[in-house]
Design a protein around this motif. Structure first.
Motif, PDB file in Angstrom:
ATOM      1  N   ASN A   1      -3.032  23.168   3.214  1.00  0.00           N
ATOM      2  CA  ASN A   1      -1.783  23.911   2.981  1.00  0.00           C
ATOM      3  C   ASN A   1      -1.885  24.813   1.757  1.00  0.00           C
ATOM      4  OD1 ASN A   1      -0.648  22.608   5.187  1.00  0.00           O
ATOM      5  ND2 ASN A   1       0.304  21.013   3.950  1.00  0.00           N
ATOM      6  N   GLN A   2      -2.446  24.273   0.679  1.00  0.00           N
ATOM      7  CA  GLN A   2      -2.562  25.054  -0.553  1.00  0.00           C
ATOM      8  C   GLN A   2      -3.537  26.216  -0.383  1.00  0.00           C
ATOM      9  OE1 GLN A   2      -0.690  24.756  -3.288  1.00  0.00           O
ATOM     10  NE2 GLN A   2       0.422  23.125  -2.223  1.00  0.00           N
ATOM     11  N   ALA A   3      -4.644  25.980   0.325  1.00  0.00           N
ATOM     12  CA  ALA A   3      -5.606  27.061   0.552  1.00  0.00           C
ATOM     13  C   ALA A   3      -5.003  28.164   1.414  1.00  0.00           C
ATOM     14  CB  ALA A   3      -6.868  26.498   1.216  1.00  0.00           C
ATOM     15  N   LEU A   4      -4.257  27.782   2.446  1.00  0.00           N
ATOM     16  CA  LEU A   4      -3.591  28.778   3.298  1.00  0.00           C
ATOM     17  C   LEU A   4      -2.564  29.567   2.502  1.00  0.00           C
ATOM     18  CD1 LEU A   4      -3.024  26.704   6.563  1.00  0.00           C
ATOM     19  CD2 LEU A   4      -4.591  28.610   6.265  1.00  0.00           C
ATOM     20  N   LEU A   5      -1.783  28.890   1.686  1.00  0.00           N
ATOM     21  CA  LEU A   5      -0.756  29.576   0.900  1.00  0.00           C
ATOM     22  C   LEU A   5      -1.382  30.595  -0.045  1.00  0.00           C
ATOM     23  CD1 LEU A   5       2.189  29.850   0.025  1.00  0.00           C
ATOM     24  CD2 LEU A   5       1.817  27.958  -1.572  1.00  0.00           C
ATOM     25  N   HIS A   6      -2.481  30.210  -0.699  1.00  0.00           N
ATOM     26  CA  HIS A   6      -3.131  31.123  -1.639  1.00  0.00           C
ATOM     27  C   HIS A   6      -3.682  32.353  -0.927  1.00  0.00           C
ATOM     28  CE1 HIS A   6      -5.393  32.407  -5.134  1.00  0.00           C
ATOM     29  NE2 HIS A   6      -6.488  32.453  -4.402  1.00  0.00           N
ATOM     30  N   GLN A   7      -4.355  32.151   0.209  1.00  0.00           N
ATOM     31  CA  GLN A   7      -4.949  33.290   0.916  1.00  0.00           C
ATOM     32  C   GLN A   7      -3.885  34.202   1.523  1.00  0.00           C
ATOM     33  OE1 GLN A   7      -8.352  32.321   3.477  1.00  0.00           O
ATOM     34  NE2 GLN A   7      -8.515  30.332   2.492  1.00  0.00           N
ATOM     35  N   LEU A   8      -2.836  33.604   2.089  1.00  0.00           N
ATOM     36  CA  LEU A   8      -1.783  34.418   2.695  1.00  0.00           C
ATOM     37  C   LEU A   8      -1.003  35.193   1.639  1.00  0.00           C
ATOM     38  CD1 LEU A   8      -0.431  31.902   5.365  1.00  0.00           C
ATOM     39  CD2 LEU A   8      -1.793  33.951   5.776  1.00  0.00           C
ATOM     40  N   ASP A   9      -0.793  34.586   0.504  1.00  0.00           N
ATOM     41  CA  ASP A   9      -0.045  35.259  -0.567  1.00  0.00           C
ATOM     42  C   ASP A   9      -0.800  36.493  -1.054  1.00  0.00           C
ATOM     43  OD1 ASP A   9       2.188  35.477  -2.190  1.00  0.00           O
ATOM     44  OD2 ASP A   9       1.227  34.444  -3.856  1.00  0.00           O
ATOM     45  N   GLU A  10      -2.117  36.373  -1.142  1.00  0.00           N
ATOM     46  CA  GLU A  10      -2.908  37.535  -1.558  1.00  0.00           C
ATOM     47  C   GLU A  10      -2.931  38.615  -0.476  1.00  0.00           C
ATOM     48  OE1 GLU A  10      -6.782  36.217  -2.588  1.00  0.00           O
ATOM     49  OE2 GLU A  10      -6.216  35.530  -4.600  1.00  0.00           O
TER      50      GLU A  10
ATOM     51  N   VAL B   1       6.055  41.268   1.182  1.00  0.00           N
ATOM     52  CA  VAL B   1       6.623  39.974   1.549  1.00  0.00           C
ATOM     53  C   VAL B   1       5.987  38.887   0.685  1.00  0.00           C
ATOM     54  CG1 VAL B   1       7.065  40.716   3.909  1.00  0.00           C
ATOM     55  CG2 VAL B   1       4.933  39.539   3.368  1.00  0.00           C
ATOM     56  N   LYS B   2       6.661  37.748   0.631  1.00  0.00           N
ATOM     57  CA  LYS B   2       6.188  36.610  -0.154  1.00  0.00           C
ATOM     58  C   LYS B   2       6.143  35.380   0.748  1.00  0.00           C
ATOM     59  CE  LYS B   2       5.358  33.908  -3.729  1.00  0.00           C
ATOM     60  NZ  LYS B   2       4.062  33.925  -4.453  1.00  0.00           N
ATOM     61  N   VAL B   3       4.955  34.790   0.908  1.00  0.00           N
ATOM     62  CA  VAL B   3       4.813  33.538   1.648  1.00  0.00           C
ATOM     63  C   VAL B   3       5.074  32.408   0.659  1.00  0.00           C
ATOM     64  CG1 VAL B   3       3.272  32.068   2.979  1.00  0.00           C
ATOM     65  CG2 VAL B   3       3.151  34.540   3.248  1.00  0.00           C
TER      66      VAL B   3
END
Length: 280
Positions: free
Chosen positions: A136-145, A152-154
């Motif tokens: 979850n944390q890895a997905l959040l970091h990559q999507l946010d970048e 937009v903000k994930v």
């Protein structure tokens, strides 16, 4: 003259009404003037220039939920699994969202699917079950970048389920069952070993106590005879009480001689005993 004044008054009223735009809380709007982005309307009362300004988009800026359907993914140890997730996101810059990407939800869904497959492919199947928070944390970091240029903000990503193929699940169940049996067998063997050790230690301790007690007794020989006879009686009783007991025929004379030899190792052999003269 009066008709001209009335027409002008009507025109002014119509212009005023046409220029008023009310934007609800949690919503923003984009205004283009002559086909070019002019400004952004925020919540409350806003005015635009009729015929020149056009509201091209009115969109919510509240947080939204994007549910990603189950997707096929291959783990690092080449196991196929169905993975789905849910993404929480919101618009920060409406003008970027509108002009930078054609369909923001479709773009987000494609990006989440690709990133999720890539992240699952880096782990083994066992790691995906125990590392859900890390995924979850890895997905959040990559999507946010990746979505920074889209305005937009994930805010959060949650992997909902990771389901291997049915044959893989059956193999995992068999493996877990075999591992459980192995642990149970090891535990049982260790328990028996410990019990045997404790029983042996208890027997040694008991023999030592008996030996120490006999040293201080003048009639130790008679006591030893009594103890041996008591053990024999107890063993015979347990043998007869057992459900699978067997009938054992034993010569009383031979038994007496064996007990005598056990009690007194220095006694003469049975053939030389005064009560048993040698046969001619």
């Amino acid at each position: 003259m009066e008709s001209i004044v009335a027409a002008l008054a009507l025109l002014i009223v119509g212009y005023t009404v046409g220029s008023v735009r009310i934007i609800n809380q949690g919503t923003e709007a984009l205004v283009e003037r002559l086909g070019k982005f002019h400004r952004k309307l925020t919540a409350g009362l806003n005015f635009v220039v009729p015929f020149l300004d056009t509201i091209v988009l009115e969109e919510s800026t509240r947080e939204r939920v994007l549910d990603i359907d189950k997707q096929k993914a291959i783990t690092g140890d080449n196991v196929s699994a169905d993975v789905d997730a849910v993404v929480y996101w919101r618009i920060l810059q409406l003008e970027r969202t509108f002009y930078a990407v054609e369909n923001i939800e479709e773009a987000l869904e494609s990006l989440v699917t690709t990133t999720l497959r890539s992240e699952i492919g880096r782990m083994s199947l066992a790691q995906t079950f125990s590392s859900r928070n890390e995924i979850n944390q890895a997905l959040l970091h990559q999507l946010d970048e990746a979505t920074a240029t889209w305005g937009v903000k994930v805010t959060r990503v949650e992997v909902q389920s990771i389901e291997p193929a049915p044959d893989v699940l059956r193999a995992m169940e068999l493996e877990r069952a075999a591992e459980s049996k192995k642990k149970a067998a090891i535990s049982e063997a260790q328990g028996k070993k410990q019990a045997a050790i404790e029983e042996a230690e208890g027997a040694v301790q008991s023999m030592k106590m008996i030996a120490d007690a006999l040293k201080s007794q003048p009639n130790s020989r008679e006591i030893m005879k009594y103890l041996v006879a008591q053990r024999y009686v107890d063993a015979s009783y347990r043998l007869g009480d057992s459900p699978n007991s067997k009938i054992v025929f034993m010569d009383p004379k031979a038994l007496t001689e064996a007990l005598s030899e056990l009690i007194d190792p220095n006694a003469p052999p049975p053939s030389q005993h005064p009560l048993n003269p040698p046969k001619e």
